[in-house]
Write a protein that holds these residues in place. Structure first.
Motif, PDB file in Angstrom:
ATOM      1  N   ALA A   1     162.068   2.683  27.915  1.00 15.49           N
ATOM      2  CA  ALA A   1     161.858   2.650  29.372  1.00 15.49           C
ATOM      3  C   ALA A   1     161.618   3.937  29.980  1.00 15.49           C
ATOM      4  O   ALA A   1     160.849   3.970  30.918  1.00 15.49           O
ATOM      5  N   GLY A   2     162.115   5.113  29.293  1.00 16.77           N
ATOM      6  CA  GLY A   2     161.862   6.314  29.964  1.00 16.77           C
ATOM      7  C   GLY A   2     160.437   6.657  29.829  1.00 16.77           C
ATOM      8  O   GLY A   2     159.761   7.502  30.791  1.00 16.77           O
ATOM      9  N   GLU A   3     159.920   6.368  28.797  1.00 16.02           N
ATOM     10  CA  GLU A   3     158.634   6.551  28.480  1.00 16.02           C
ATOM     11  C   GLU A   3     157.711   6.067  29.339  1.00 16.02           C
ATOM     12  O   GLU A   3     156.823   6.725  30.129  1.00 16.02           O
ATOM     13  N   VAL A   4     157.907   4.693  29.524  1.00 16.11           N
ATOM     14  CA  VAL A   4     157.118   3.783  30.488  1.00 16.11           C
ATOM     15  C   VAL A   4     157.134   4.394  31.751  1.00 16.11           C
ATOM     16  O   VAL A   4     156.143   4.749  32.716  1.00 16.11           O
ATOM     17  N   LYS A   5     158.363   4.682  32.336  1.00 18.85           N
ATOM     18  CA  LYS A   5     158.768   5.455  33.633  1.00 18.85           C
ATOM     19  C   LYS A   5     157.807   6.680  33.835  1.00 18.85           C
ATOM     20  O   LYS A   5     156.997   6.961  35.123  1.00 18.85           O
ATOM     21  N   HIS A   6     157.959   7.671  33.016  1.00 17.46           N
ATOM     22  CA  HIS A   6     157.248   8.771  33.070  1.00 17.46           C
ATOM     23  C   HIS A   6     155.736   8.765  32.838  1.00 17.46           C
ATOM     24  O   HIS A   6     155.039   9.345  33.683  1.00 17.46           O
ATOM     25  N   LEU A   7     155.130   7.762  31.949  1.00 14.32           N
ATOM     26  CA  LEU A   7     153.892   7.579  31.892  1.00 14.32           C
ATOM     27  C   LEU A   7     153.259   7.207  33.405  1.00 14.32           C
ATOM     28  O   LEU A   7     152.159   7.557  33.852  1.00 14.32           O
ATOM     29  N   ASN A   8     153.988   6.192  33.899  1.00 16.31           N
ATOM     30  CA  ASN A   8     153.327   5.632  35.147  1.00 16.31           C
ATOM     31  C   ASN A   8     153.806   6.885  36.232  1.00 16.31           C
ATOM     32  O   ASN A   8     152.755   6.680  37.278  1.00 16.31           O
ATOM     33  N   ALA A   9     154.583   7.763  36.218  1.00 17.66           N
ATOM     34  CA  ALA A   9     154.734   8.719  37.562  1.00 17.66           C
ATOM     35  C   ALA A   9     153.521   9.707  37.048  1.00 17.66           C
ATOM     36  O   ALA A   9     152.905  10.023  37.762  1.00 17.66           O
ATOM     37  N   LEU A  10     153.117  10.043  35.759  1.00 15.54           N
ATOM     38  CA  LEU A  10     151.964  10.846  35.690  1.00 15.54           C
ATOM     39  C   LEU A  10     150.481  10.275  36.289  1.00 15.54           C
ATOM     40  O   LEU A  10     149.867  10.852  36.819  1.00 15.54           O
ATOM     41  N   HIS A  11     150.308   9.060  35.975  1.00 11.75           N
ATOM     42  CA  HIS A  11     149.274   8.315  36.386  1.00 11.75           C
ATOM     43  C   HIS A  11     149.237   8.359  38.085  1.00 11.75           C
ATOM     44  O   HIS A  11     148.364   8.492  38.607  1.00 11.75           O
ATOM     45  N   GLN A  12     150.262   8.193  38.331  1.00 12.85           N
ATOM     46  CA  GLN A  12     150.634   8.098  40.115  1.00 12.85           C
ATOM     47  C   GLN A  12     150.444   9.468  40.728  1.00 12.85           C
ATOM     48  O   GLN A  12     149.650   9.406  41.726  1.00 12.85           O
ATOM     49  N   VAL A  13     150.456  10.478  39.809  1.00 18.59           N
ATOM     50  CA  VAL A  13     150.192  11.924  40.483  1.00 18.59           C
ATOM     51  C   VAL A  13     148.637  12.229  40.046  1.00 18.59           C
ATOM     52  O   VAL A  13     148.388  13.361  40.281  1.00 18.59           O
ATOM     53  N   GLY A  14     148.010  11.511  39.367  1.00 18.63           N
ATOM     54  CA  GLY A  14     146.551  11.734  39.077  1.00 18.63           C
ATOM     55  C   GLY A  14     146.576  12.539  37.575  1.00 18.63           C
ATOM     56  O   GLY A  14     145.212  12.841  37.313  1.00 18.63           O
TER      57      GLY A  14
ATOM     58  N   VAL B   1     146.539  10.160  29.545  1.00 19.06           N
ATOM     59  CA  VAL B   1     147.792   9.839  28.764  1.00 19.06           C
ATOM     60  C   VAL B   1     147.800   8.461  28.597  1.00 19.06           C
ATOM     61  O   VAL B   1     146.973   7.616  29.518  1.00 19.06           O
ATOM     62  N   PRO B   2     148.620   7.850  27.705  1.00 21.23           N
ATOM     63  CA  PRO B   2     148.365   6.145  27.861  1.00 21.23           C
ATOM     64  C   PRO B   2     148.993   5.623  28.999  1.00 21.23           C
ATOM     65  O   PRO B   2     149.762   6.119  29.940  1.00 21.23           O
ATOM     66  N   LYS B   3     148.352   4.353  29.230  1.00 17.11           N
ATOM     67  CA  LYS B   3     148.544   3.781  30.432  1.00 17.11           C
ATOM     68  C   LYS B   3     149.628   2.407  29.981  1.00 17.11           C
ATOM     69  O   LYS B   3     149.283   1.894  28.998  1.00 17.11           O
ATOM     70  N   SER B   4     150.622   2.262  30.683  1.00 23.26           N
ATOM     71  CA  SER B   4     151.534   1.201  30.328  1.00 23.26           C
ATOM     72  C   SER B   4     151.233  -0.209  31.013  1.00 23.26           C
ATOM     73  O   SER B   4     151.063  -0.183  32.090  1.00 23.26           O
ATOM     74  N   PHE B   5     151.364  -1.119  30.207  1.00 21.22           N
ATOM     75  CA  PHE B   5     151.009  -2.344  30.821  1.00 21.22           C
ATOM     76  C   PHE B   5     152.181  -3.374  30.740  1.00 21.22           C
ATOM     77  O   PHE B   5     152.299  -4.326  31.749  1.00 21.22           O
ATOM     78  N   TRP B   6     152.939  -3.249  29.788  1.00 23.15           N
ATOM     79  CA  TRP B   6     153.886  -4.150  29.705  1.00 23.15           C
ATOM     80  C   TRP B   6     155.106  -3.636  28.820  1.00 23.15           C
ATOM     81  O   TRP B   6     155.136  -2.876  27.801  1.00 23.15           O
ATOM     82  N   HIS B   7     156.391  -3.807  29.016  1.00 22.28           N
ATOM     83  CA  HIS B   7     157.562  -3.551  28.183  1.00 22.28           C
ATOM     84  C   HIS B   7     158.958  -4.365  28.378  1.00 22.28           C
ATOM     85  O   HIS B   7     159.169  -4.877  29.628  1.00 22.28           O
TER      86      HIS B   7
ATOM     87  N   GLN C   1     151.485  22.501  37.958  1.00 20.26           N
ATOM     88  CA  GLN C   1     150.957  22.143  39.281  1.00 20.26           C
ATOM     89  C   GLN C   1     151.542  20.848  40.096  1.00 20.26           C
ATOM     90  O   GLN C   1     151.574  20.875  41.292  1.00 20.26           O
ATOM     91  N   LYS C   2     151.685  19.586  39.231  1.00 17.79           N
ATOM     92  CA  LYS C   2     152.032  18.528  39.881  1.00 17.79           C
ATOM     93  C   LYS C   2     153.438  18.426  39.922  1.00 17.79           C
ATOM     94  O   LYS C   2     153.917  17.472  40.268  1.00 17.79           O
ATOM     95  N   SER C   3     154.298  19.702  39.851  1.00 21.41           N
ATOM     96  CA  SER C   3     155.718  19.360  39.751  1.00 21.41           C
ATOM     97  C   SER C   3     156.415  18.737  40.901  1.00 21.41           C
ATOM     98  O   SER C   3     157.326  18.005  41.107  1.00 21.41           O
ATOM     99  N   ASP C   4     155.961  19.375  42.233  1.00 19.32           N
ATOM    100  CA  ASP C   4     156.448  18.479  43.359  1.00 19.32           C
ATOM    101  C   ASP C   4     156.104  17.196  43.536  1.00 19.32           C
ATOM    102  O   ASP C   4     157.034  16.444  43.849  1.00 19.32           O
ATOM    103  N   ALA C   5     154.859  16.800  43.222  1.00 20.15           N
ATOM    104  CA  ALA C   5     154.517  15.623  43.105  1.00 20.15           C
ATOM    105  C   ALA C   5     155.375  14.476  42.349  1.00 20.15           C
ATOM    106  O   ALA C   5     155.755  13.460  42.548  1.00 20.15           O
TER     107      ALA C   5
ATOM    108  N   ALA D   1     158.858  13.668  43.596  1.00 14.53           N
ATOM    109  CA  ALA D   1     158.835  12.713  44.293  1.00 14.53           C
ATOM    110  C   ALA D   1     158.918  11.431  43.627  1.00 14.53           C
ATOM    111  O   ALA D   1     159.046  10.202  44.054  1.00 14.53           O
ATOM    112  N   GLN D   2     158.446  11.371  42.487  1.00 15.93           N
ATOM    113  CA  GLN D   2     158.524  10.009  41.506  1.00 15.93           C
ATOM    114  C   GLN D   2     159.667   9.866  40.813  1.00 15.93           C
ATOM    115  O   GLN D   2     159.822   8.858  40.081  1.00 15.93           O
ATOM    116  N   GLN D   3     160.606  10.805  41.167  1.00 11.15           N
ATOM    117  CA  GLN D   3     162.030  10.716  40.483  1.00 11.15           C
ATOM    118  C   GLN D   3     162.059  10.470  39.112  1.00 11.15           C
ATOM    119  O   GLN D   3     162.719   9.700  38.295  1.00 11.15           O
ATOM    120  N   VAL D   4     161.197  11.567  38.401  1.00  9.69           N
ATOM    121  CA  VAL D   4     161.003  11.885  37.044  1.00  9.69           C
ATOM    122  C   VAL D   4     162.893  12.339  36.285  1.00  9.69           C
ATOM    123  O   VAL D   4     163.201  12.968  37.169  1.00  9.69           O
TER     124      VAL D   4
END
Length: 501
Positions: free
Chosen positions: A206-219, A223-229, A264-268, A271-274
């Motif tokens: 769940a942590g891996e999925v959350k963080h991958l989604n956060a990375l995609h959100q900030v551009g 990295v892998p894209k999560s579809f389902w878990h 460089q994306k630390s602030d963004a 905001a994703q609550q990593v």
């Protein structure tokens, strides 16, 4: 069961798929596996249908299955089939016709002949049971594997309605397994399964999925894209490419760019609550504490009556001196900088860390583009730990020159943060010793048990021998970080730490 019950109608070929293991049904795993498979479907309300060849043998086959409790209720220890669920056919044509007429969503067979029939409906998912050779259909050797298929297939169904054509193991050892799932429409996915017995399996996924989604959100998309878990199972996009065994200058440049982008994306990312990394070190004392705890665990294992005395001798001589020297080095830095051991690094100083960062966790596409993998232990951490682990991680093949390029690029990125480089110098040699101890930790009984559970074929003596040899080599190659890279603001001309001022 992942799908709605009314959407699942599973046909099971009788002749060899079930009856071939008939003699073992009263025993152990076969009965348990098949019965567990049936129970899973009964609990979900899905429909199971048995298909048998030979209408002339209907009476004797029915009696045989009745004696085996196929038609007894689940509350009475049976399998809960009705006699209407037993269908007899005399040919492949009739078999395929029944599969189509009854709207079966899946069919389980020990032969691919039925699946190759041109009239089989496109929506029917073929599943091959017990066939070891390659087939253009998902193939399973155990009923528990088929149970798992019905559990995770919903993740694929959410992406495509096409048949799944194969499930190929890419990594089938360790505490997580990775498979490549291919579909008839050409789409491919990566399926990741954490062993339910492994530590914090669901939380890690769940942590891996959350963080991958956060990375995609900030551009950050390389990295892998999560579809389902769900539970211990996760579905990700398939990244085509090859592993990077010998990185070139372009590869090193991309790795630097990725590392700098994370910073460089630390602030963004905030905001994703990593979350914090599970093994983060926000306080300086944790570096010494972790090293000493691991040291005591390895030494205690060596001191057991059956413990390896050669490793104990190695620890009490060469390694003990190395440990003490580097602990002294660490505490000297704390004194020099007037740092408190308990003080946390600030939120601004932290970085999002993959936690197992390096070329061993990259995939290189045909055009040379790198993608970065494995974020199951990711989260906020001290960048000094991230870079120190990068230097000493034994999984990647990278020259010291290229490691220094990465460090120097990050130092320039972090010009505003003079404490980063100071902390790196303070802790990097402790991390080096910790990596040596990680190799020796296979002598700890719990560690070896986990390795054997993940890979039952391991020879413990051989594993200990190999890890001991690797630890010896790492000790022989060890050089203090101050001898590997010299920054004028930290050391004098002789390469020693300045203690004045």
């Amino acid at each position: 069961m992942a799908e709605a019950a009314q959407n699942i109608k599973v046909g099971i070929d009788l002749d060899h798929t079930i009856l071939a293991v008939d003699e073992a049904l009263e025993k152990s795993e076969v009965l348990f596996g098949f019965k567990a498979f049936v129970m899973e479907h009964r609990d979900s309300g899905s429909h199971l249908i048995i298909v048998a060849h030979g209408a002339g043998e209907a009476e004797s086959v029915t009696q045989h299955l009745e004696a085996k409790q196929f038609f007894a209720g689940m509350d009475k220890g049976g399998l809960g089939f009705s006699k209407e669920d037993l269908i007899f056919v005399d040919s492949e044509e009739e078999k395929v016709k029944k599969i189509n007429e009854l709207g079966m969503t899946h069919f389980i067979d020990d032969s691919v002949e039925t699946f190759q029939h041109g009239d089989l409906a496109d929506h029917v998912q073929p599943l091959v049971f017990g066939q070891k050779e390659d087939a253009a259909y998902p193939t399973f050797a155990e009923w528990s594997d088929l149970t798992n298929f019905f559990y995770w297939q919903q993740g694929v169904r959410d992406q495509t309605q096409s048949r799944i054509t194969s499930v190929k193991g890419l990594k089938e050892h360790g505490d997580n397994y990775i498979y490549q799932v291919s579909c008839a429409d050409g789409s491919q996915y990566i399926l990741k399964h954490f062993l339910e017995s492994s530590e914090n399996a669901e939380e890690r996924l769940a942590g891996e999925v959350k963080h991958l989604n956060a990375l995609h959100q900030v551009g950050i998309t390389k990295v892998p894209k999560s579809f389902w878990h769900r539970g211990c199972w996760g579905l990700f996009n398939h990244i085509e490419g090859s592993h990077v065994d010998e990185p070139n200058d372009q590869d090193v440049g991309q790795l630097i760019d990725f590392l700098i982008a994370l910073d460089q994306k630390s602030d963004a990312l905030r905001a994703q609550q990593v979350d914090r990394a599970p093994k983060a070190r926000f306080r300086l004392h944790l570096y010494a504490d972790k090293l000493n705890t691991l040291w005591n665990q390895v030494l205690s294992a060596c001191q057991r009556p059956d413990g390896p005395k050669d490793i104990m001798l190695f620890m009490m001589t060469d390694m003990e001196q190395l440990r003490q020297d580097n602990l002294n080095h660490f505490y000297l830095w704390l004194k020099r900088e007037k740092w408190e051991k308990e003080q946390e690094i600030s939120e601004k100083e932290a970085i999002f860390s993959p936690s197992d960062f390096g070329f061993h966790n990259t995939i290189k596409a045909a055009d040379g583009t790198l993608s970065f993998l494995d974020f199951e232990e990711s989260g906020w951490d001290d960048p000094a730990k991230l870079l120190a682990d990068f230097f000493y991680n034994t999984e990647q093949n990278l020259t010291m020159e290229n490691k220094l390029k990465v460090l120097d690029a990050f130092v320039k990125q972090r010009e505003w943060d003079e404490n980063f480089l100071k902390r790196f110098w303070a802790v990097s040699d402790l991390i080096a010793v910790e990596w040596i101890l990680n190799h020796l930790s296979v002598v700890i009984p719990d560690v070896m048990r986990r390795l054997q559970y993940a890979n039952p074929g391991l020879d413990p003596k051989q594993v200990v021998k190999q890890h001991f040899q690797a630890a010896i080599q790492m000790r022989e190659r060890f050089q203090p970080m101050e001898h590997l890279c010299k920054h004028d603001q930290l050391i004098d001309q002789e390469g020693e730490i300045e203690t004045s001022g």
